[in-house]
Scaffold this motif. Structure first.
Motif, PDB file in Angstrom:
ATOM      1  N   PHE A   1     -26.455 -31.765  -5.610  1.00  0.00           N
ATOM      2  CA  PHE A   1     -26.279 -31.881  -4.171  1.00  0.00           C
ATOM      3  C   PHE A   1     -25.057 -31.094  -3.733  1.00  0.00           C
ATOM      4  CE2 PHE A   1     -28.615 -35.608  -5.488  1.00  0.00           C
ATOM      5  CZ  PHE A   1     -29.619 -35.683  -4.553  1.00  0.00           C
ATOM      6  N   ASP A   2     -25.078 -30.642  -2.480  1.00  0.00           N
ATOM      7  CA  ASP A   2     -23.962 -29.897  -1.907  1.00  0.00           C
ATOM      8  C   ASP A   2     -22.992 -30.884  -1.273  1.00  0.00           C
ATOM      9  OD1 ASP A   2     -22.374 -27.797  -1.058  1.00  0.00           O
ATOM     10  OD2 ASP A   2     -23.541 -27.496   0.781  1.00  0.00           O
ATOM     11  N   LEU A   3     -21.944 -31.258  -2.006  1.00  0.00           N
ATOM     12  CA  LEU A   3     -20.969 -32.214  -1.514  1.00  0.00           C
ATOM     13  C   LEU A   3     -19.814 -31.493  -0.842  1.00  0.00           C
ATOM     14  CD1 LEU A   3     -20.844 -34.647  -4.551  1.00  0.00           C
ATOM     15  CD2 LEU A   3     -22.225 -34.814  -2.491  1.00  0.00           C
ATOM     16  N   SER A   4     -19.124 -32.181   0.024  1.00  0.00           N
ATOM     17  CA  SER A   4     -17.998 -31.608   0.750  1.00  0.00           C
ATOM     18  C   SER A   4     -16.863 -31.270  -0.211  1.00  0.00           C
ATOM     19  CB  SER A   4     -17.504 -32.589   1.805  1.00  0.00           C
ATOM     20  OG  SER A   4     -16.337 -32.104   2.420  1.00  0.00           O
ATOM     21  N   GLY A   5     -16.145 -30.209   0.078  1.00  0.00           N
ATOM     22  CA  GLY A   5     -14.998 -29.822  -0.716  1.00  0.00           C
ATOM     23  C   GLY A   5     -13.705 -30.445  -0.239  1.00  0.00           C
ATOM     24  N   PHE A   6     -13.787 -31.263   0.794  1.00  0.00           N
ATOM     25  CA  PHE A   6     -12.596 -31.876   1.375  1.00  0.00           C
ATOM     26  C   PHE A   6     -12.539 -33.365   1.053  1.00  0.00           C
ATOM     27  CE2 PHE A   6     -13.633 -28.279   4.133  1.00  0.00           C
ATOM     28  CZ  PHE A   6     -12.446 -27.572   4.052  1.00  0.00           C
ATOM     29  N   ALA A   7     -11.365 -33.829   0.664  1.00  0.00           N
ATOM     30  CA  ALA A   7     -11.175 -35.252   0.386  1.00  0.00           C
ATOM     31  C   ALA A   7     -11.422 -36.064   1.643  1.00  0.00           C
ATOM     32  CB  ALA A   7      -9.770 -35.499  -0.145  1.00  0.00           C
ATOM     33  N   CYS A   8     -11.953 -37.233   1.471  1.00  0.00           N
ATOM     34  CA  CYS A   8     -12.235 -38.209   2.527  1.00  0.00           C
ATOM     35  C   CYS A   8     -13.449 -37.853   3.380  1.00  0.00           C
ATOM     36  CB  CYS A   8     -11.022 -38.474   3.411  1.00  0.00           C
ATOM     37  SG  CYS A   8      -9.613 -39.100   2.488  1.00  0.00           S
TER      38      CYS A   8
ATOM     39  N   TYR B   1     -12.240 -39.300  -2.665  1.00  0.00           N
ATOM     40  CA  TYR B   1     -10.869 -39.245  -2.162  1.00  0.00           C
ATOM     41  C   TYR B   1      -9.976 -38.651  -3.224  1.00  0.00           C
ATOM     42  CZ  TYR B   1      -9.688 -43.335  -4.980  1.00  0.00           C
ATOM     43  OH  TYR B   1      -9.471 -44.193  -6.017  1.00  0.00           O
ATOM     44  N   ALA B   2      -8.835 -38.188  -2.808  1.00  0.00           N
ATOM     45  CA  ALA B   2      -7.868 -37.573  -3.723  1.00  0.00           C
ATOM     46  C   ALA B   2      -6.516 -38.213  -3.529  1.00  0.00           C
ATOM     47  CB  ALA B   2      -7.785 -36.064  -3.457  1.00  0.00           C
ATOM     48  N   THR B   3      -5.716 -38.177  -4.553  1.00  0.00           N
ATOM     49  CA  THR B   3      -4.356 -38.658  -4.443  1.00  0.00           C
ATOM     50  C   THR B   3      -3.412 -37.475  -4.624  1.00  0.00           C
ATOM     51  OG1 THR B   3      -4.278 -39.186  -6.800  1.00  0.00           O
ATOM     52  CG2 THR B   3      -4.934 -40.943  -5.302  1.00  0.00           C
TER      53      THR B   3
END
Length: 49
Positions: free
Chosen positions: A17-24, A43-45
């Motif tokens: 699947f084409d997932l977003s490259g941006f956290a949240c 999410y990213a920390t």
């Protein structure tokens, strides 16, 4: 990365699947087995480098 569908519990490979490259951000995908839609996000920390 693999997850289980929250509706039918089939294991789904998210690499297909084409997932977003941006956290949240989240993306709505349809389960290939039961065709029920659900949202996938991450999410990213922050880390000191």
């Amino acid at each position: 990365m693999n997850i289980d569908c929250p509706h039918c519990e089939k294991n789904i490979d998210l690499d297909n699947f084409d997932l977003s490259g941006f956290a949240c951000d989240s993306v709505e995908i349809d389960c290939p087995e039961c065709e029920e839609p659900f949202n996938v996000g991450w999410y990213a920390t922050a880390e000191l480098r």
